[in-house]
Enzyme design. Structure first.
Site, PDB file in Angstrom:
ATOM      1  N   ASP A 140       0.869  -1.175   0.000  1.00 42.70           N
ATOM      2  CA  ASP A 140       0.000   0.000   0.000  1.00 42.70           C
ATOM      3  C   ASP A 140       0.907   1.226   0.000  1.00 42.70           C
ATOM      4  OD1 ASP A 140      -2.273  -1.569   0.136  1.00 42.70           O
ATOM      5  OD2 ASP A 140      -2.486  -1.380   2.302  1.00 42.70           O
ATOM      6  N   ASP A 174     -13.587  -3.956  -2.167  1.00 37.00           N
ATOM      7  CA  ASP A 174     -13.471  -3.757  -0.719  1.00 37.00           C
ATOM      8  C   ASP A 174     -14.847  -4.007  -0.121  1.00 37.00           C
ATOM      9  OD1 ASP A 174     -10.807  -2.992  -1.037  1.00 37.00           O
ATOM     10  OD2 ASP A 174     -11.351  -0.899  -1.365  1.00 37.00           O
TER      11      ASP A 174
END
Length: 259
Positions: free
Chosen positions: A11, A130
């Site tokens: 990330d 997500d």
């Protein structure tokens, strides 16, 4: 049986690799090129780079980072975060990415998945989902399940995660990258019910993500969740385990891996 893949996830925000809990509380983990090179040496099957604030900040693609990584790393790279158009796919592939991951842009314009898949092939197109389990109150009116969130997990779209994964596969996604927001960074294991529900519903590979805290969690994602690949971040970034240790453990559990 095809070998199952272990994919470290980087990330990225502000040019650094970070890791959070439930999509917030970000902690610095290091330089993306250095970390990618380390995973390349450890035998990772692929790497996934996600610019986690690109969409919410309206930023451009992390092309300079991908170019730097691709010059040193020779395993497949998937890049997501701020990928909005077919032109973005071209730019990332030219920078050295092997696959591109759509998330919020696919929700805003599902046709982009068909267009990108038609132009570059489904093998280049990943759709990241997500997902968060519905609250008890929501479940009473809509039934139990998971909703899809966009904009880095900030916005509930109200779409059912399993139905959305099915639609994305039908429109040309070559893989589904499925993250449980409830489990992200918690080290309590994948949401296996979510992983299994999506894996059973689609005919493309599913990458399980969110919640890995030990090596059994990785194996469970494959054997119990039905995933084709498992993605993890903090257990690798902070040196708790190496990718090779993870592969050895999965092999002991009877899972085919590339050693």
């Amino acid at each position: 049986m095809l070998a199952k893949r272990i994919i470290p996830c980087l990330d990225v925000t502000g040019g650094r690799v970070v890791k959070g809990v439930n999509f917030v509380e970000l902690r610095d983990a290091g330089d993306p090129v250095e970390i990618a090179a380390r995973y390349n040496e450890q035998g990772a099957d692929e790497l996934t780079f996600l610019d986690i604030t690109a969409t919410s900040d309206g930023r451009d693609l992390i092309l300079h980072i991908i170019e730097a990584v691709a010059s040193q790393v020779f395993i497949p790279l998937t890049v997501g975060g701020g990928v909005r158009t077919v032109e973005d796919v071209r730019r990332l592939l030219n920078a050295g990415a092997d696959k591109t991951s759509f998330n919020s842009a696919a929700l805003a314009n599902p046709q982009v998945i068909e267009d990108a898949s038609a132009k570059y092939g489904a093998q280049c197109i990943v759709v990241a989902i997500d997902a968060k389990r519905r609250s008890e109150e929501d479940a009473r009116t809509r039934g139990a399940g998971w909703d899809v969130y966009s904009h880095g997990g900030r916005k509930n779209t109200g779409l059912d995660a399993v139905a959305w994964a099915t639609e994305m596969a039908r429109r040309g996604a070559g893989e589904i990258l499925l993250t449980s927001m409830d489990r992200d960074g918690t080290k309590s294991g994948f949401d296996l019910a979510l992983t299994r529900a999506v894996s059973d519903a689609v005919d493309v590979p599913v990458i399980a993500s969110g919640g890995v805290g030990n090596l059994d969690h990785l194996a469970d994602g494959i054997q119990l969740g039905g995933a084709d690949a498992v993605l993890a971040a903090s257990i690798f970034h902070y040196g708790e385990y190496t990718v090779q240790q993870a592969k050895q453990h999965m092999a002991r559990r009877g899972i085919p891996v590339r050693m």
